[in-house]
Design a protein around this motif. Sequence first.
Motif, PDB file in Angstrom:
ATOM      1  N   LEU A  70       0.829  -1.205   0.000  1.00  0.00           N
ATOM      2  CA  LEU A  70       0.000   0.000   0.000  1.00  0.00           C
ATOM      3  C   LEU A  70       0.862   1.253   0.000  1.00  0.00           C
ATOM      4  O   LEU A  70       0.460   2.297  -0.498  1.00  0.00           O
ATOM      5  N   GLY A  71       2.026   1.160   0.602  1.00  0.00           N
ATOM      6  CA  GLY A  71       2.916   2.311   0.694  1.00  0.00           C
ATOM      7  C   GLY A  71       2.756   3.044   2.013  1.00  0.00           C
ATOM      8  O   GLY A  71       1.734   2.928   2.688  1.00  0.00           O
ATOM      9  N   GLU A  72       3.790   3.778   2.368  1.00  0.00           N
ATOM     10  CA  GLU A  72       3.846   4.445   3.664  1.00  0.00           C
ATOM     11  C   GLU A  72       2.710   5.446   3.891  1.00  0.00           C
ATOM     12  O   GLU A  72       2.139   5.511   4.978  1.00  0.00           O
ATOM     13  N   ALA A  73       2.378   6.222   2.868  1.00  0.00           N
ATOM     14  CA  ALA A  73       1.355   7.257   3.037  1.00  0.00           C
ATOM     15  C   ALA A  73      -0.016   6.641   3.328  1.00  0.00           C
ATOM     16  O   ALA A  73      -0.723   7.089   4.236  1.00  0.00           O
ATOM     17  N   GLU A  74      -0.397   5.607   2.569  1.00  0.00           N
ATOM     18  CA  GLU A  74      -1.706   4.996   2.792  1.00  0.00           C
ATOM     19  C   GLU A  74      -1.741   4.227   4.116  1.00  0.00           C
ATOM     20  O   GLU A  74      -2.746   4.250   4.826  1.00  0.00           O
ATOM     21  N   ILE A  75      -0.626   3.588   4.474  1.00  0.00           N
ATOM     22  CA  ILE A  75      -0.572   2.886   5.760  1.00  0.00           C
ATOM     23  C   ILE A  75      -0.694   3.890   6.908  1.00  0.00           C
ATOM     24  O   ILE A  75      -1.379   3.634   7.897  1.00  0.00           O
ATOM     25  N   ALA A  76      -0.061   5.054   6.764  1.00  0.00           N
ATOM     26  CA  ALA A  76      -0.196   6.106   7.790  1.00  0.00           C
ATOM     27  C   ALA A  76      -1.642   6.571   7.891  1.00  0.00           C
ATOM     28  O   ALA A  76      -2.152   6.812   9.001  1.00  0.00           O
ATOM     29  N   GLU A  77      -2.333   6.676   6.759  1.00  0.00           N
ATOM     30  CA  GLU A  77      -3.742   7.073   6.777  1.00  0.00           C
ATOM     31  C   GLU A  77      -4.594   6.009   7.485  1.00  0.00           C
ATOM     32  O   GLU A  77      -5.492   6.336   8.264  1.00  0.00           O
ATOM     33  N   VAL A  78      -4.285   4.747   7.207  1.00  0.00           N
ATOM     34  CA  VAL A  78      -4.999   3.648   7.868  1.00  0.00           C
ATOM     35  C   VAL A  78      -4.790   3.739   9.378  1.00  0.00           C
ATOM     36  O   VAL A  78      -5.744   3.618  10.160  1.00  0.00           O
ATOM     37  N   ARG A  79      -3.548   3.969   9.789  1.00  0.00           N
ATOM     38  CA  ARG A  79      -3.254   4.090  11.228  1.00  0.00           C
ATOM     39  C   ARG A  79      -4.032   5.235  11.859  1.00  0.00           C
ATOM     40  O   ARG A  79      -4.518   5.116  12.982  1.00  0.00           O
ATOM     41  N   SER A  80      -4.164   6.342  11.137  1.00  0.00           N
ATOM     42  CA  SER A  80      -4.911   7.476  11.699  1.00  0.00           C
ATOM     43  C   SER A  80      -6.401   7.152  11.811  1.00  0.00           C
ATOM     44  O   SER A  80      -7.066   7.625  12.722  1.00  0.00           O
ATOM     45  N   LYS A  81      -6.914   6.328  10.919  1.00  0.00           N
ATOM     46  CA  LYS A  81      -8.343   5.963  10.952  1.00  0.00           C
ATOM     47  C   LYS A  81      -8.663   4.988  12.083  1.00  0.00           C
ATOM     48  O   LYS A  81      -9.748   5.034  12.642  1.00  0.00           O
ATOM     49  N   VAL A  82      -7.732   4.084  12.413  1.00  0.00           N
ATOM     50  CA  VAL A  82      -8.022   3.077  13.447  1.00  0.00           C
ATOM     51  C   VAL A  82      -7.692   3.569  14.848  1.00  0.00           C
ATOM     52  O   VAL A  82      -8.194   3.020  15.828  1.00  0.00           O
ATOM     53  N   GLY A  83      -6.853   4.572  14.959  1.00  0.00           N
ATOM     54  CA  GLY A  83      -6.495   5.088  16.273  1.00  0.00           C
ATOM     55  C   GLY A  83      -5.495   4.201  16.991  1.00  0.00           C
ATOM     56  O   GLY A  83      -4.914   3.289  16.417  1.00  0.00           O
ATOM     57  N   ASP A  84      -5.322   4.465  18.269  1.00  0.00           N
ATOM     58  CA  ASP A  84      -4.309   3.780  19.074  1.00  0.00           C
ATOM     59  C   ASP A  84      -4.716   2.369  19.507  1.00  0.00           C
ATOM     60  O   ASP A  84      -3.882   1.601  19.947  1.00  0.00           O
ATOM     61  N   GLN A  85      -5.996   2.056  19.396  1.00  0.00           N
ATOM     62  CA  GLN A  85      -6.460   0.758  19.889  1.00  0.00           C
ATOM     63  C   GLN A  85      -6.182  -0.394  18.936  1.00  0.00           C
ATOM     64  O   GLN A  85      -6.237  -1.552  19.324  1.00  0.00           O
ATOM     65  N   VAL A  86      -5.896  -0.107  17.669  1.00  0.00           N
ATOM     66  CA  VAL A  86      -5.695  -1.152  16.668  1.00  0.00           C
ATOM     67  C   VAL A  86      -4.274  -1.070  16.128  1.00  0.00           C
ATOM     68  O   VAL A  86      -3.840  -0.020  15.653  1.00  0.00           O
ATOM     69  N   GLN A  87      -3.563  -2.183  16.215  1.00  0.00           N
ATOM     70  CA  GLN A  87      -2.207  -2.254  15.681  1.00  0.00           C
ATOM     71  C   GLN A  87      -2.289  -2.566  14.185  1.00  0.00           C
ATOM     72  O   GLN A  87      -2.876  -3.578  13.793  1.00  0.00           O
ATOM     73  N   VAL A  88      -1.738  -1.700  13.339  1.00  0.00           N
ATOM     74  CA  VAL A  88      -1.718  -1.917  11.890  1.00  0.00           C
ATOM     75  C   VAL A  88      -0.392  -2.585  11.541  1.00  0.00           C
ATOM     76  O   VAL A  88       0.683  -2.058  11.867  1.00  0.00           O
ATOM     77  N   ILE A  89      -0.484  -3.753  10.898  1.00  0.00           N
ATOM     78  CA  ILE A  89       0.712  -4.538  10.596  1.00  0.00           C
ATOM     79  C   ILE A  89       0.798  -4.786   9.091  1.00  0.00           C
ATOM     80  O   ILE A  89       0.033  -5.591   8.551  1.00  0.00           O
ATOM     81  N   PRO A  90       1.722  -4.114   8.403  1.00  0.00           N
ATOM     82  CA  PRO A  90       1.900  -4.364   6.969  1.00  0.00           C
ATOM     83  C   PRO A  90       2.630  -5.695   6.734  1.00  0.00           C
ATOM     84  O   PRO A  90       3.598  -6.005   7.442  1.00  0.00           O
ATOM     85  N   VAL A  91       2.148  -6.477   5.772  1.00  0.00           N
ATOM     86  CA  VAL A  91       2.772  -7.759   5.446  1.00  0.00           C
ATOM     87  C   VAL A  91       2.931  -7.889   3.939  1.00  0.00           C
ATOM     88  O   VAL A  91       2.114  -7.385   3.173  1.00  0.00           O
ATOM     89  N   ASP A  92       4.009  -8.580   3.529  1.00  0.00           N
ATOM     90  CA  ASP A  92       4.281  -8.814   2.107  1.00  0.00           C
ATOM     91  C   ASP A  92       3.845 -10.195   1.643  1.00  0.00           C
ATOM     92  O   ASP A  92       3.640 -10.407   0.453  1.00  0.00           O
TER      93      ASP A  92
END
Length: 124
Positions: A70-92
């Motif tokens: 997804l790339g860093e920018a979209e992953i950062a957007e995802v993190r901002s949408k889920v907040g601190d309660q959800v850990q976003v983990i990028p996988v290949d």
Amino acid sequence: GSVGGPSAGLAFTLAVLDKLTEGELTGGATVAVTGTIDATGHVGAVGGVPQKAVAVRKAGASAFLVPASLGEAEIAEVRSKVGDQVQVIPVDNVEEALNALATLGGQVDAVHEFAAGNATGGTS
């Protein structure tokens, strides 16, 4: 739950592995997953992940596995949408997804044993 479409490829793969092996891949945690999957186990990007992130947060997931492509920018957007309660983990790939589930307390050893048994022609 309700899983469908190409963006559910990784989720479907992990669900099948969970059914074929003993233990719980998520360790009992609520884990959301999105991403396509190819024959080599590579996780591909999908659309609408920031929008999916809102649903993930509302569902009470503790982690969200997303395609690293997804790339860093979209992953950062995802993190901002889920907040601190959800850990976003990028996988290949599937192996990285399994490693992520292991760090969350998931029982992934049975998957590796299953794969090793089938690669050598044995059964589990």
